[in-house]
Design a protein around this motif. Sequence first.
Motif, mmCIF file in Angstrom:
data_model
loop_
_atom_site.group_PDB
_atom_site.id
_atom_site.type_symbol
_atom_site.label_atom_id
_atom_site.label_comp_id
_atom_site.label_asym_id
_atom_site.label_seq_id
_atom_site.Cartn_x
_atom_site.Cartn_y
_atom_site.Cartn_z
ATOM 1 N N GLY A 61 0.815 -1.216 0.000
ATOM 2 C CA GLY A 61 0.000 0.000 0.000
ATOM 3 C C GLY A 61 0.844 1.259 0.000
ATOM 4 O O GLY A 61 0.579 2.199 -0.758
ATOM 5 N N VAL A 62 1.868 1.284 0.826
ATOM 6 C CA VAL A 62 2.744 2.455 0.900
ATOM 7 C C VAL A 62 3.476 2.653 -0.426
ATOM 8 O O VAL A 62 3.580 3.776 -0.927
ATOM 9 N N GLN A 63 3.956 1.585 -1.019
ATOM 10 C CA GLN A 63 4.608 1.690 -2.324
ATOM 11 C C GLN A 63 3.607 2.180 -3.373
ATOM 12 O O GLN A 63 3.945 2.999 -4.226
ATOM 13 N N GLY A 64 2.387 1.680 -3.285
ATOM 14 C CA GLY A 64 1.342 2.085 -4.226
ATOM 15 C C GLY A 64 0.993 3.552 -4.110
ATOM 16 O O GLY A 64 0.753 4.222 -5.125
ATOM 17 N N VAL A 65 0.966 4.079 -2.896
ATOM 18 C CA VAL A 65 0.663 5.501 -2.695
ATOM 19 C C VAL A 65 1.698 6.356 -3.416
ATOM 20 O O VAL A 65 1.355 7.290 -4.151
ATOM 21 N N ASN A 66 2.957 6.044 -3.221
ATOM 22 C CA ASN A 66 4.011 6.830 -3.857
ATOM 23 C C ASN A 66 3.951 6.717 -5.380
ATOM 24 O O ASN A 66 4.118 7.709 -6.088
ATOM 25 N N PHE A 67 3.687 5.521 -5.876
ATOM 26 C CA PHE A 67 3.605 5.309 -7.323
ATOM 27 C C PHE A 67 2.400 6.032 -7.920
ATOM 28 O O PHE A 67 2.523 6.746 -8.916
ATOM 29 N N THR A 68 1.224 5.867 -7.313
ATOM 30 C CA THR A 68 0.028 6.488 -7.885
ATOM 31 C C THR A 68 0.029 8.006 -7.727
ATOM 32 O O THR A 68 -0.579 8.704 -8.541
ATOM 33 N N ASP A 69 0.704 8.525 -6.718
ATOM 34 C CA ASP A 69 0.863 9.979 -6.640
ATOM 35 C C ASP A 69 1.643 10.483 -7.843
ATOM 36 O O ASP A 69 1.343 11.544 -8.387
ATOM 37 N N ALA A 70 2.659 9.704 -8.260
ATOM 38 C CA ALA A 70 3.484 10.111 -9.400
ATOM 39 C C ALA A 70 2.718 10.043 -10.718
ATOM 40 O O ALA A 70 2.901 10.897 -11.585
ATOM 41 N N ILE A 71 1.861 9.027 -10.884
ATOM 42 C CA ILE A 71 1.219 8.867 -12.195
ATOM 43 C C ILE A 71 -0.220 9.374 -12.268
ATOM 44 O O ILE A 71 -0.744 9.514 -13.372
ATOM 45 N N PHE A 72 -0.857 9.650 -11.130
ATOM 46 C CA PHE A 72 -2.228 10.155 -11.158
ATOM 47 C C PHE A 72 -2.382 11.510 -10.463
ATOM 48 O O PHE A 72 -2.884 12.453 -11.066
#
Length: 175
Positions: free
Chosen positions: A64-75
């Motif tokens: 989840g934490v990795q996903g937050v950082n990734f989706t902040d970058a792409i969305f």
Amino acid sequence: MSHNRLIAIAALIVVVVSLPFYGRGWNLFMHIFGAVLFLGNMIVTAAWMSLARRSRNAEALRLGVQGVNFTDAIFTTPGALLLLINGGILSAPYFKTNWHWLAAGIALFILSGAVWGMTLVPAQKKLAQAMSRMPAGGPIPAECDALMAKWFRFGGIATLLPLIALALMVFKPVF
């Protein structure tokens, strides 16, 4: 690919698709698309992070934490840029007449960005660092609970502010 590279690529794409020579209809579409990306990611992220936190499963929380950082970058970041660029193009005529709703919406958007930049991003980085130090299958580090509480508290504020701005943009109240 690094998050910084993703953000740079997304920013370049956003600038190209937001150029004013595409016409008002296109800029309106891109502005609305930016709102969907921006707010949609904030709301969905809160939902799946709530589920990961409630599960008390360390691997789910790490993902989840990795996903937050990734989706902040792409969305979230491209959505914010689409809102700023296309909103700026679309707003010019409104500053000649009833502009108070627009100024209030912009202020709320900027305040949301300040909350995000000053509290959420540092909390996300600390959370990612704590989770990366955790051995596979290990227990959730104690510091994560406080960081998650902060992330949810300020994340709620950072989400509520642009939702109010969205209402102002849609209803354009006179005040």
